[in-house]
Enzyme design. Structure first.
Site, PDB file in Angstrom:
ATOM      1  N   GLU A  51      -1.552  26.176 -36.099  1.00 24.90           N
ATOM      2  CA  GLU A  51      -1.382  24.727 -36.002  1.00 24.90           C
ATOM      3  C   GLU A  51      -0.534  24.326 -34.796  1.00 24.90           C
ATOM      4  O   GLU A  51      -0.796  23.297 -34.156  1.00 24.90           O
ATOM      5  CB  GLU A  51      -0.763  24.187 -37.293  1.00 24.90           C
ATOM      6  CG  GLU A  51      -1.713  24.130 -38.472  1.00 24.90           C
ATOM      7  CD  GLU A  51      -1.974  25.507 -39.094  1.00 24.90           C
ATOM      8  OE1 GLU A  51      -2.943  25.627 -39.875  1.00 24.90           O
ATOM      9  OE2 GLU A  51      -1.198  26.439 -38.812  1.00 24.90           O
ATOM     10  N   GLY A  55      -0.125  20.738 -46.216  1.00 24.95           N
ATOM     11  CA  GLY A  55       0.980  21.683 -46.139  1.00 24.95           C
ATOM     12  C   GLY A  55       0.889  22.650 -44.982  1.00 24.95           C
ATOM     13  O   GLY A  55       1.846  23.390 -44.712  1.00 24.95           O
ATOM     14  N   HIS A 109      -1.414  22.574 -50.406  1.00 27.73           N
ATOM     15  CA  HIS A 109      -2.765  22.032 -50.385  1.00 27.73           C
ATOM     16  C   HIS A 109      -2.834  20.656 -51.044  1.00 27.73           C
ATOM     17  O   HIS A 109      -3.907  20.060 -51.103  1.00 27.73           O
ATOM     18  CB  HIS A 109      -3.742  22.962 -51.119  1.00 27.73           C
ATOM     19  CG  HIS A 109      -3.897  24.310 -50.498  1.00 27.73           C
ATOM     20  ND1 HIS A 109      -2.918  25.271 -50.575  1.00 27.73           N
ATOM     21  CD2 HIS A 109      -4.917  24.860 -49.787  1.00 27.73           C
ATOM     22  CE1 HIS A 109      -3.334  26.366 -49.945  1.00 27.73           C
ATOM     23  NE2 HIS A 109      -4.533  26.137 -49.461  1.00 27.73           N
TER      24      HIS A 109
END
Length: 357
Positions: free
Chosen positions: A90, A115, A159
């Protein structure tokens, strides 16, 4: 690659660098019934078609079409150099997006789950949010970050979370969250066209919620992405909500009507900036307000909204502004998430409490 480059990554021709048009061009004219997921897909497709310098990137968004199939079919249409399957990194997704934006591109990054954003949190809050101010406006970073968020899907922590307050606390970011298909289409397009960084929190448990979408060039009706909207009028109390809880707020208003109470519902739509004028007008009309969100109430946006409106409209209050939200604990296992998430009964209980004063 310079902003004047004539090729995209991979050699695909690109248009010369230019400011985006001030008027949104619609897709195929007419009204269609779409799910929220399909509305976002359509918005991404229309933006890719409108501007060759718009790119998508994220984990599994290309061949797979994303975990929720929101980007399904876009790689086949626009190619692997514009719909990019990224590594599981990410920080790399955000950092690459910043670099592309500085070179004249308009990247749209997907974070697979709420998350998962935290490895990229530093890039977002210390670089992306600050570059325009740091350069005194000489550099713009029109990066859009799509984040599916919230619970209600029977999943686990990382999640099912709602981290929007962490980003709303950071100046320099615009944060929006649609609650219906119409807004999902137009707010996505408006977000991508913004010259500022925009985070779109997409309510994942509502991806399959259907609604009518006006695809005409003026189908947004003049409503900007950073404005709140009264989605149900009322006179006795206001429920303010956003994202996944707007349908719950509307259901609570319908239930309250059976008891003779007229409840107004305001969809915030934008979390930074917050449209306090619309909220203030509703509160001063009804005198009572309940603010609902899935995120924990402790440190949540409901506290900022309640404090600001109390400062603005203290003499109009018939009761304290009451917050309804998640509990201050890590997101629970799926078998007990229904006890964690605010539901119709908890919102109605808060409405009842406002009438006890």
């Amino acid at each position: 690659m310079s902003a004047e480059s004539t090729t995209l990554p991979g050699g695909r021709p690109a248009a010369p660098s230019a400011e985006r048009p001030t008027q949104l061009a619609g897709g195929a004219a007419g009204v269609e019934t779409l799910t929220i997921a399909k509305a976002i897909n359509r918005a991404l497709a229309d933006e890719l078609a409108a501007d060759p310098k718009t790119l998508l990137m994220g984990e599994d968004i290309g061949s797979l079409g994303g975990v929720y199939r929101v980007t399904e079919g876009l790689k086949a249409t626009y190619g692997a150099d514009r719909v990019v399957d990224s590594p599981l990194a990410e920080s790399g997704i955000i950092g690459t997006s910043i670099g592309l934006a500085l070179r004249g591109y308009r990247p749209v990054a997907e974070i697979q789950f709420d998350g998962f954003v935290f490895p990229g949190f530093n890039q977002i809050t210390t670089q992306l949010a600050k570059l325009r101010a740091r350069t005194r406006g000489t550099a713009t970073v029109p990066v859009t970050i799509r984040i599916p968020y919230g619970g209600g899907i029977g999943s686990i922590e990382h999640h099912s979370e709602s981290p929007e307050a962490l980003f709303a606390h950071t100046p320099g970011l615009r944060i929006i969250t649609p609650s219906n298909a119409q807004d999902a289409y137009w707010m996505t397009r408006q977000g991508i066209q913004s010259q500022d960084p925009v985070i779109i929190f997409e309510p994942k448990r509502r991806y399959w919620l259907k609604g009518q979408v006006d695809l005409a060039a003026d189908g947004h009706g003049g409503l900007g992405a950073f404005q709140a909207q009264v989605v149900r009028t009322g006179t006795d109390a206001t429920i303010a909500a956003y994202g996944p809880l707007v349908p719950v707020a509307l259901a609570a208003a319908n239930a309250a009507a059976e008891d003779g109470r007229s409840i107004e519902v305001v969809d915030l739509r934008s979390l930074s900036p917050i449209d306090f004028d619309t909220l203030q007008a509703s509160l001063e009309k009804t005198g009572r307000m309940v603010i609902a969100h899935e995120a924990p109430t402790f440190g949540g946006l409901g506290g900022e909204i309640a404090a600001r409106l109390t400062e603005r409209s203290f003499l109009h209050l018939e009761a304290p502004i009451i917050r309804v939200g998640g509990f201050h604990l890590p997101y629970p296992p799926s078998r007990v998430e229904e006890q964690y998430l605010p539901d119709l009964d908890r919102i109605l209980d808060a409405v009842d409490r406002t009438f006890a004063y």
